[in-house]
Design a protein around this motif. Structure first.
Motif, PDB file in Angstrom:
ATOM      1  N   LEU A   4       0.862  -1.170   0.000  1.00  0.00           N
ATOM      2  CA  LEU A   4       0.000   0.000   0.000  1.00  0.00           C
ATOM      3  C   LEU A   4       0.906   1.229   0.000  1.00  0.00           C
ATOM      4  O   LEU A   4       1.713   1.393   0.922  1.00  0.00           O
ATOM      5  CB  LEU A   4      -0.921   0.001   1.220  1.00  0.00           C
ATOM      6  CG  LEU A   4      -1.898  -1.163   1.324  1.00  0.00           C
ATOM      7  CD1 LEU A   4      -2.561  -1.211   2.699  1.00  0.00           C
ATOM      8  CD2 LEU A   4      -2.963  -1.055   0.240  1.00  0.00           C
ATOM      9  N   ALA A  24      -2.653   0.160  -4.380  1.00  0.00           N
ATOM     10  CA  ALA A  24      -2.645  -1.156  -3.742  1.00  0.00           C
ATOM     11  C   ALA A  24      -2.167  -2.229  -4.710  1.00  0.00           C
ATOM     12  O   ALA A  24      -2.463  -2.178  -5.914  1.00  0.00           O
ATOM     13  CB  ALA A  24      -4.044  -1.505  -3.256  1.00  0.00           C
ATOM     14  N   SER A  25      -1.443  -3.207  -4.192  1.00  0.00           N
ATOM     15  CA  SER A  25      -0.999  -4.338  -4.993  1.00  0.00           C
ATOM     16  C   SER A  25      -0.752  -5.537  -4.082  1.00  0.00           C
ATOM     17  O   SER A  25      -0.640  -5.386  -2.868  1.00  0.00           O
ATOM     18  CB  SER A  25       0.272  -3.993  -5.773  1.00  0.00           C
ATOM     19  OG  SER A  25       1.333  -3.676  -4.896  1.00  0.00           O
ATOM     20  N   PHE A  29      -7.752  -6.241  -4.629  1.00  0.00           N
ATOM     21  CA  PHE A  29      -8.214  -4.967  -4.078  1.00  0.00           C
ATOM     22  C   PHE A  29      -9.730  -4.861  -4.097  1.00  0.00           C
ATOM     23  O   PHE A  29     -10.338  -4.391  -3.128  1.00  0.00           O
ATOM     24  CB  PHE A  29      -7.589  -3.832  -4.877  1.00  0.00           C
ATOM     25  CG  PHE A  29      -7.991  -2.457  -4.418  1.00  0.00           C
ATOM     26  CD1 PHE A  29      -8.862  -1.691  -5.185  1.00  0.00           C
ATOM     27  CD2 PHE A  29      -7.502  -1.921  -3.239  1.00  0.00           C
ATOM     28  CE1 PHE A  29      -9.240  -0.416  -4.790  1.00  0.00           C
ATOM     29  CE2 PHE A  29      -7.867  -0.652  -2.818  1.00  0.00           C
ATOM     30  CZ  PHE A  29      -8.743   0.097  -3.592  1.00  0.00           C
ATOM     31  N   SER A  30     -10.346  -5.313  -5.174  1.00  0.00           N
ATOM     32  CA  SER A  30     -11.794  -5.149  -5.316  1.00  0.00           C
ATOM     33  C   SER A  30     -12.583  -5.956  -4.283  1.00  0.00           C
ATOM     34  O   SER A  30     -13.781  -5.708  -4.101  1.00  0.00           O
ATOM     35  CB  SER A  30     -12.234  -5.545  -6.723  1.00  0.00           C
ATOM     36  OG  SER A  30     -11.890  -6.898  -6.979  1.00  0.00           O
ATOM     37  N   MET A  34     -11.639  -1.080   2.781  1.00  0.00           N
ATOM     38  CA  MET A  34     -10.411  -0.333   3.065  1.00  0.00           C
ATOM     39  C   MET A  34     -10.680   0.806   4.033  1.00  0.00           C
ATOM     40  O   MET A  34     -11.782   1.362   4.093  1.00  0.00           O
ATOM     41  CB  MET A  34      -9.848   0.246   1.766  1.00  0.00           C
ATOM     42  CG  MET A  34      -9.426  -0.777   0.724  1.00  0.00           C
ATOM     43  SD  MET A  34      -8.002  -1.769   1.218  1.00  0.00           S
ATOM     44  CE  MET A  34      -6.723  -0.518   1.315  1.00  0.00           C
ATOM     45  N   THR A  53     -16.329  -2.794  -0.353  1.00  0.00           N
ATOM     46  CA  THR A  53     -15.622  -3.268  -1.546  1.00  0.00           C
ATOM     47  C   THR A  53     -16.078  -2.560  -2.817  1.00  0.00           C
ATOM     48  O   THR A  53     -15.268  -2.192  -3.661  1.00  0.00           O
ATOM     49  CB  THR A  53     -15.815  -4.782  -1.718  1.00  0.00           C
ATOM     50  OG1 THR A  53     -17.228  -5.067  -1.720  1.00  0.00           O
ATOM     51  CG2 THR A  53     -15.162  -5.553  -0.578  1.00  0.00           C
ATOM     52  N   ARG A  72     -12.999   4.891  -4.196  1.00  0.00           N
ATOM     53  CA  ARG A  72     -12.068   3.890  -4.716  1.00  0.00           C
ATOM     54  C   ARG A  72     -12.327   3.658  -6.199  1.00  0.00           C
ATOM     55  O   ARG A  72     -13.453   3.825  -6.674  1.00  0.00           O
ATOM     56  CB  ARG A  72     -12.189   2.585  -3.937  1.00  0.00           C
ATOM     57  CG  ARG A  72     -13.529   1.878  -4.078  1.00  0.00           C
ATOM     58  CD  ARG A  72     -13.673   0.756  -3.040  1.00  0.00           C
ATOM     59  NE  ARG A  72     -12.663  -0.277  -3.230  1.00  0.00           N
ATOM     60  CZ  ARG A  72     -12.312  -1.150  -2.279  1.00  0.00           C
ATOM     61  NH1 ARG A  72     -12.888  -1.100  -1.078  1.00  0.00           N
ATOM     62  NH2 ARG A  72     -11.395  -2.068  -2.533  1.00  0.00           N
ATOM     63  N   ASN A  74     -11.678   0.468  -8.383  1.00  0.00           N
ATOM     64  CA  ASN A  74     -11.225  -0.928  -8.370  1.00  0.00           C
ATOM     65  C   ASN A  74     -10.497  -1.317  -9.647  1.00  0.00           C
ATOM     66  O   ASN A  74      -9.663  -2.217  -9.643  1.00  0.00           O
ATOM     67  CB  ASN A  74     -12.404  -1.866  -8.103  1.00  0.00           C
ATOM     68  CG  ASN A  74     -12.869  -1.807  -6.655  1.00  0.00           C
ATOM     69  OD1 ASN A  74     -12.139  -1.375  -5.759  1.00  0.00           O
ATOM     70  ND2 ASN A  74     -14.104  -2.228  -6.415  1.00  0.00           N
ATOM     71  N   ASN A  77      -7.044  -0.206  -8.867  1.00  0.00           N
ATOM     72  CA  ASN A  77      -6.491  -0.650  -7.575  1.00  0.00           C
ATOM     73  C   ASN A  77      -6.056   0.538  -6.717  1.00  0.00           C
ATOM     74  O   ASN A  77      -4.972   0.522  -6.110  1.00  0.00           O
ATOM     75  CB  ASN A  77      -5.312  -1.605  -7.769  1.00  0.00           C
ATOM     76  CG  ASN A  77      -5.746  -2.972  -8.248  1.00  0.00           C
ATOM     77  OD1 ASN A  77      -6.931  -3.272  -8.302  1.00  0.00           O
ATOM     78  ND2 ASN A  77      -4.790  -3.801  -8.612  1.00  0.00           N
TER      79      ASN A  77
END
Length: 114
Positions: A4, A24-25, A29-30, A34, A53, A72, A74, A77
């Motif tokens: 992150l 994010a990796s 992530f989806s 968070m 989500t 977010r 998705n 990410n």
């Protein structure tokens, strides 16, 4: 592994705005709710906001409600925190985190001062 990486912080005058990002990796992530959390100088971690989500559910700490907006993307990410009407008491290092977990990134410094 889970990574992150927060960015977008800086020095801003009271009443100003900033948009934080969190790349994010290393995980899906989806599928992950968070958080944004922050740590002011000399204080402990403070929860700021949570997003579900898909983004349909968003909750905020009372101290930032109406001024901050979590979102977010998705497909990218990426998690965001739009911060408006900033106050000196918003000065802190801001972290993104998996819901309910301790932050693992380096955070991004936000300083609100004239």
């Amino acid at each position: 592994q889970v990574q992150l990486v927060e960015s977008g912080g800086g020095l801003v005058q009271p009443g100003g705005s900033l948009r934080l990002s969190c790349a994010a990796s290393g995980f899906t992530f989806s599928s992950a709710p968070m958080d944004w959390v922050r740590q002011a100088p000399g204080k402990g971690l403070e929860w700021v906001s949570t997003i579900s989500t898909g983004g349909s559910s968003r909750t905020y700490a009372g101290s930032v409600k109406g001024r901050f907006a979590i979102s977010r993307d998705n497909a990218k990410n990426t998690l965001y925190l739009q911060m408006n009407s900033l106050k000196p008491e918003d000065t802190a290092v801001y972290y993104c985190a998996l819901r309910g977990q301790a932050p693992i990134g380096q955070g991004t410094q936000v300083t609100v001062s004239s």
